[in-house]
Structure formats: C-alpha cells, structure tokens
Design a protein around this motif. Structure first.
Motif, mmCIF file in Angstrom:
data_model
loop_
_atom_site.group_PDB
_atom_site.id
_atom_site.type_symbol
_atom_site.label_atom_id
_atom_site.label_comp_id
_atom_site.label_asym_id
_atom_site.label_seq_id
_atom_site.Cartn_x
_atom_site.Cartn_y
_atom_site.Cartn_z
ATOM 1 N N LEU A 6 5.429 10.378 4.168
ATOM 2 C CA LEU A 6 5.335 10.604 2.725
ATOM 3 C C LEU A 6 5.304 12.105 2.431
ATOM 4 O O LEU A 6 5.957 12.584 1.503
ATOM 5 C CB LEU A 6 4.081 9.916 2.181
ATOM 6 C CG LEU A 6 4.042 9.612 0.687
ATOM 7 C CD1 LEU A 6 5.158 8.658 0.295
ATOM 8 C CD2 LEU A 6 2.678 9.007 0.308
ATOM 9 N N LYS A 7 4.548 12.843 3.238
ATOM 10 C CA LYS A 7 4.482 14.300 3.055
ATOM 11 C C LYS A 7 5.863 14.934 3.227
ATOM 12 O O LYS A 7 6.262 15.787 2.437
ATOM 13 C CB LYS A 7 3.517 14.915 4.076
ATOM 14 C CG LYS A 7 2.047 14.617 3.848
ATOM 15 C CD LYS A 7 1.223 15.293 4.933
ATOM 16 C CE LYS A 7 -0.253 15.009 4.777
ATOM 17 N NZ LYS A 7 -1.048 15.630 5.876
ATOM 18 N N ARG A 23 2.187 1.993 -3.383
ATOM 19 C CA ARG A 23 1.158 2.577 -4.256
ATOM 20 C C ARG A 23 0.951 4.055 -3.934
ATOM 21 O O ARG A 23 0.767 4.882 -4.831
ATOM 22 C CB ARG A 23 -0.155 1.800 -4.121
ATOM 23 C CG ARG A 23 -0.126 0.411 -4.738
ATOM 24 C CD ARG A 23 -1.519 -0.167 -4.907
ATOM 25 N NE ARG A 23 -2.206 -0.358 -3.645
ATOM 26 C CZ ARG A 23 -2.113 -1.463 -2.901
ATOM 27 N NH1 ARG A 23 -1.326 -2.461 -3.283
ATOM 28 N NH2 ARG A 23 -2.789 -1.577 -1.767
ATOM 29 N N GLN A 24 0.963 4.388 -2.642
ATOM 30 C CA GLN A 24 0.821 5.790 -2.251
ATOM 31 C C GLN A 24 2.005 6.616 -2.745
ATOM 32 O O GLN A 24 1.844 7.750 -3.198
ATOM 33 C CB GLN A 24 0.697 5.893 -0.731
ATOM 34 C CG GLN A 24 -0.614 5.348 -0.175
ATOM 35 C CD GLN A 24 -0.647 5.386 1.335
ATOM 36 O OE1 GLN A 24 0.327 5.012 2.009
ATOM 37 N NE2 GLN A 24 -1.771 5.830 1.895
ATOM 38 N N VAL A 70 -2.973 12.341 -2.580
ATOM 39 C CA VAL A 70 -2.992 11.103 -1.799
ATOM 40 C C VAL A 70 -3.910 11.296 -0.593
ATOM 41 O O VAL A 70 -3.641 12.139 0.267
ATOM 42 C CB VAL A 70 -1.570 10.718 -1.329
ATOM 43 C CG1 VAL A 70 -1.614 9.428 -0.499
ATOM 44 C CG2 VAL A 70 -0.648 10.544 -2.530
ATOM 45 N N GLU A 71 -4.955 10.536 -0.541
ATOM 46 C CA GLU A 71 -5.926 10.670 0.548
ATOM 47 C C GLU A 71 -5.301 10.238 1.865
ATOM 48 O O GLU A 71 -4.701 9.163 1.972
ATOM 49 C CB GLU A 71 -7.163 9.820 0.249
ATOM 50 C CG GLU A 71 -8.301 10.031 1.229
ATOM 51 C CD GLU A 71 -9.553 9.257 0.838
ATOM 52 O OE1 GLU A 71 -10.510 9.262 1.627
ATOM 53 O OE2 GLU A 71 -9.555 8.657 -0.262
ATOM 54 N N ASN A 72 -5.427 11.087 2.873
ATOM 55 C CA ASN A 72 -4.869 10.808 4.204
ATOM 56 C C ASN A 72 -3.394 10.414 4.116
ATOM 57 O O ASN A 72 -2.958 9.411 4.704
ATOM 58 C CB ASN A 72 -5.675 9.691 4.896
ATOM 59 C CG ASN A 72 -7.125 10.067 5.109
ATOM 60 O OD1 ASN A 72 -7.437 11.205 5.466
ATOM 61 N ND2 ASN A 72 -8.021 9.117 4.872
ATOM 62 N N ALA A 73 -2.654 11.195 3.390
ATOM 63 C CA ALA A 73 -1.233 10.888 3.187
ATOM 64 C C ALA A 73 -0.492 10.835 4.516
ATOM 65 O O ALA A 73 -0.621 11.748 5.341
ATOM 66 C CB ALA A 73 -0.604 11.936 2.280
ATOM 67 N N GLN A 105 1.489 7.224 -6.447
ATOM 68 C CA GLN A 105 0.466 8.242 -6.699
ATOM 69 C C GLN A 105 1.009 9.634 -6.405
ATOM 70 O O GLN A 105 0.784 10.573 -7.188
ATOM 71 C CB GLN A 105 -0.775 7.982 -5.843
ATOM 72 C CG GLN A 105 -1.904 8.968 -6.138
ATOM 73 C CD GLN A 105 -3.122 8.763 -5.248
ATOM 74 O OE1 GLN A 105 -3.105 7.959 -4.314
ATOM 75 N NE2 GLN A 105 -4.198 9.490 -5.542
ATOM 76 N N ALA A 106 1.736 9.778 -5.304
ATOM 77 C CA ALA A 106 2.314 11.081 -4.974
ATOM 78 C C ALA A 106 3.319 11.512 -6.034
ATOM 79 O O ALA A 106 3.384 12.683 -6.404
ATOM 80 C CB ALA A 106 2.983 11.023 -3.606
ATOM 81 N N LEU A 137 0.837 -1.200 0.000
ATOM 82 C CA LEU A 137 0.000 0.000 0.000
ATOM 83 C C LEU A 137 0.869 1.246 0.000
ATOM 84 O O LEU A 137 0.606 2.211 -0.741
ATOM 85 C CB LEU A 137 -0.914 0.001 1.219
ATOM 86 C CG LEU A 137 -1.730 1.280 1.455
ATOM 87 C CD1 LEU A 137 -2.668 1.556 0.277
ATOM 88 C CD2 LEU A 137 -2.501 1.198 2.766
ATOM 89 N N ALA A 138 1.913 1.245 0.824
ATOM 90 C CA ALA A 138 2.794 2.412 0.905
ATOM 91 C C ALA A 138 3.448 2.691 -0.441
ATOM 92 O O ALA A 138 3.595 3.850 -0.840
ATOM 93 C CB ALA A 138 3.856 2.180 1.967
#
Length: 412
Positions: free
Chosen positions: A94-95, A74-75, A87-90, A78-79, A71-72
């Motif tokens: 990651l931010k 994939r996030q 990214v929803e609820n990043a 996307q970012a 999942l991470a």
C-alpha cells in the motif's frame, strides 16, 4: 521504434496489419506530418499492449487478495481519503502504491491544468454533448471495448446512473484543485482505478471471458482510447459544434487529461501532449477493435433511451422527449446515417439541433470568450450548465462514483 521481439498472441478482435494500410488524405497528412496508418513496429506495440493491465494497481491487488480483501480495501480507502501516513501499520504494498501516485511526474504543469479546467467550464453543455453523443455513443461501434462493460452491466442496465457516475468523475477532475492530492478528482480517479483493476482481475478469471478473442479486460490500449476520447475527441467535436479552440487551449486540455489518466493507470509511454499525436494514436487503437455487433446495438439503444429517465423540476415528460430527440440529432450530426444504422438507432433522425444552434453558439461563445471582462462570467455560466445537467442525471440519488454491488465483478 523497434518491433516487439516476442509478441504475445494477437487477439482475434484485432484488424490484420494489411488492412491498416489505408492512404492518408493529403490535407490530413500535411496537418499530422505523417501517415495516419501505423508502421509495423507501431502496430506490434499497440497489439501487444492488449495484454497489459495496470502494473502498479494489479500488483497491489495481488497483495489485497493474498491477505484480507475487505480489510485491504478499507485500508486503501483510508489512505486515499486521509493519506497513507494515517493508516496504522500500513502494508508495504500500500505504501509503495501511494508513494507512486502522490509523486506527480516532472512534466506536470499546474498552470496548464488550471487553464484546461477553465476552458472546459466555458464550453458549457457543448462539451457534454460531444462526450456523450460522439465519444461514448461512437465508441460503441468498436465492439472490442464493449465486452467488459457488458459483463459488468455498467451501461446496459441503469444507464442513467452509470452515465451520471462518469459525469461525476469528469466534474471532479475539472474542478479547480480537483487533481491536487486531496481533491475530489484525485480521489475519485483512484477509486475508479481500483474498480477497473478488480474488473480486470475477476473477468479474466471467468470461463465466459474469451481471452483469445478479446485479450485482457480493461487493457492499457482500451484505457488509452478512453483517455483520448476525453481529450482529442472532445476538442475535435467542439470545433465541429462551432467553438473555436486556440493552440494554447488545446495544449492545456491535452495536459489535463494526460495527468488525470496517468493517475488512472495509463502508462507514461502512452501519454501524448498534442492533438496531432493524439489523433495518430487514437487511430492506432481503432485497429484493435472489432466491427459493430449486437453489443454495439444494445449499448447504443440503452444510451439513446437514457434521457427518458432524467429528472427535471418542471415539464418533466416534455423535457425528457426533447432531450431524447436532441441527443439523437447530435449523434446523427457526428456519426452520419450509416453508423447510426449500425448502432440500431432511428434512421430518420436529422441533425436539426446542431444545425439550428451552430451559428448562434459560435457567435455567443466567441463574444463572451474574447470581449474584455466576459470570460470569467462565461466560465461561471458554463459550469452551472454542466452542474445542472449532472443533477438531472442523478435526480434525488447521491452524487457519487460507482460503488460495486454484490453482482459486480469489482465487489469484494
């Protein structure tokens, strides 16, 4: 520069300090303004960095493995593709990472980036010969670099595909706008940076990785030496092939790769913006390398045979043999007979291709480069040559950068 107060253990691959005290030829010392050999403080600093990875990306991987790695990832993708705000609820990790890479250093000069890209376009196939037949082939002599590559299977199996993927990244980075936030060069660089970090993390945990001998996989110093291959080594090789390089063009190329490799995870303290500083630093990275060994020969022979796998629209068998001998002749021109022998390459090769093309290349390049109205056409023509060369490596496969399979240490 002060010495490292409490250095970490010196990996066995490193040349002892006493053996680095080679006197610099007078002409080279005049050009560089200093001795090529490192001071004791410089030596300690470089050797110690064999234990340094990519702090920002490595920290993000800690979060990735502490949560759901698939999942991470994939996030992260996307970012990278759409921006962190999509990214929803990043997660905060990651931010933090993307805020860093999306904020260019204050020294970045977009005009210099563009000039460096356009210069590279104008060099046509000459730059690809230097990068392949000098920087990559010659790099195999430094066996400390080879261990991570060998354990990933990156360049001794499916060599044409691996070289093509590196070429795709290089093309992305040298496309106008490629290093802008959503440019292909920016995105593929972050993708490769993640792969490097996964390789570093997973190889270091394997029982067959000898840390006492090799240090950290894909260390800062290994990344620094690679980055200097795309800049300083390429510039020097182009001159030897007959292409004049002005001080402004040199500055632009150094600037381009300094930014690209900052994005790749090279720390700012290792970035250099002049060829003179790059030559000195490159020599200092060489002292961390072991002598050629079986891995050097395995890698070199695989690369030498790569042209025999290329795809051409016509006369394929003939062109494969031609390019096989042509690339070997370029390596012989740059490396000489002794280093060719150390790499296990044919010893009866002459540098016929560079000899035959040197003067015509110099004359043609110079005329197109300096005659009014010709430079833009030179850049267009050179870029088409580079694109055709990349296409011959990929054949009918999708043009992309590495996508680690199940047996690759970067697979999640």
């Amino acid at each position: 520069m002060t010495a490292i107060a409490h250095p970490r253990p010196t990996p066995q691959r490193v040349r002892p300090f006493e053996k680095t005290r080679v006197k610099t030829p007078g002409w080279l010392k005049l050009i560089l303004g200093r001795e090529l050999a490192p001071t004791r403080a410089e030596y300690d600093r470089v050797v110690d960095a064999l234990w340094d990875g990519d702090p920002a990306m490595d920290k993000m991987l800690d979060w990735m493995y502490a949560s759901d790695p698939a999942l991470a990832r994939r996030q992260f993708k996307q970012a990278m593709e759409e921006g962190i705000e999509r990214v929803e609820n990043a997660p905060e990790a990651l931010k933090t990472f993307f805020r860093t890479v999306e904020t260019p250093p204050a020294w970045v000069d977009r005009q210099l980036l563009d000039e460096g890209m356009r210069f590279i376009h104008g060099t046509g196939l000459a730059s690809t010969y230097v990068l392949r037949d000098l920087a990559l082939m010659g790099g195999y002599l430094l066996s400390g670099f080879n261990q991570s590559l060998l354990m990933t299977g990156a360049l001794n199996r499916g060599t044409a595909q691996r070289v093509a993927e590196t070429g795709k990244w290089w093309m992305d980075c040298t496309t106008p706008g490629g290093l802008e936030r959503f440019g292909e060069g920016f995105k593929t660089t972050l993708h490769v940076r993640l792969v490097h970090a996964l390789v570093r993390r997973n190889l270091a945990a394997r029982p067959d990785w000898d840390s006492a001998k090799w240090g950290l996989p894909v260390s800062q110093i290994d990344m620094v030496a690679t980055y200097l291959g795309f800049s300083a080594v390429m510039l020097g090789g182009l001159r030897k092939l007959g292409l004049p390089v002005t001080p402004r063009e040199s500055k632009a190329v150094m600037h381009l790769w300094s930014y690209a490799c900052w994005l790749m995870g090279v720390e700012e303290k290792w970035l250099v913006f002049s060829e003179r500083d790059a030559i000195v630093l490159l020599n200092h990275t060489f002292m961390t390398q072991s002598k050629p060994d079986d891995t050097s020969r395995e890698m070199a022979i695989a690369l030498a045979n790569e042209p025999l796998e290329r795809h051409f629209p016509s006369f394929q068998a003939l062109r494969r043999r031609l390019y096989y001998h042509q690339h070997l002749s370029v390596s012989r021109f740059f490396l000489g007979p002794d280093k060719m022998a150390q790499l296990g390459l044919p010893e009866n090769i002459l540098p016929w291709y560079p000899w035959l093309t040197l003067l015509p290349r110099f004359a043609t390049y110079s005329l197109r480069h300096w005659l009014p109205g010709q430079r833009a056409e030179q850049e267009r023509r050179g870029r088409r040559e580079q694109e055709d060369a990349l296409a011959s490596l990929f054949g009918d496969k999708t043009h992309g950068v590495i996508q680690p399979g199940a047996n690759h240490p970067a697979h999640t």
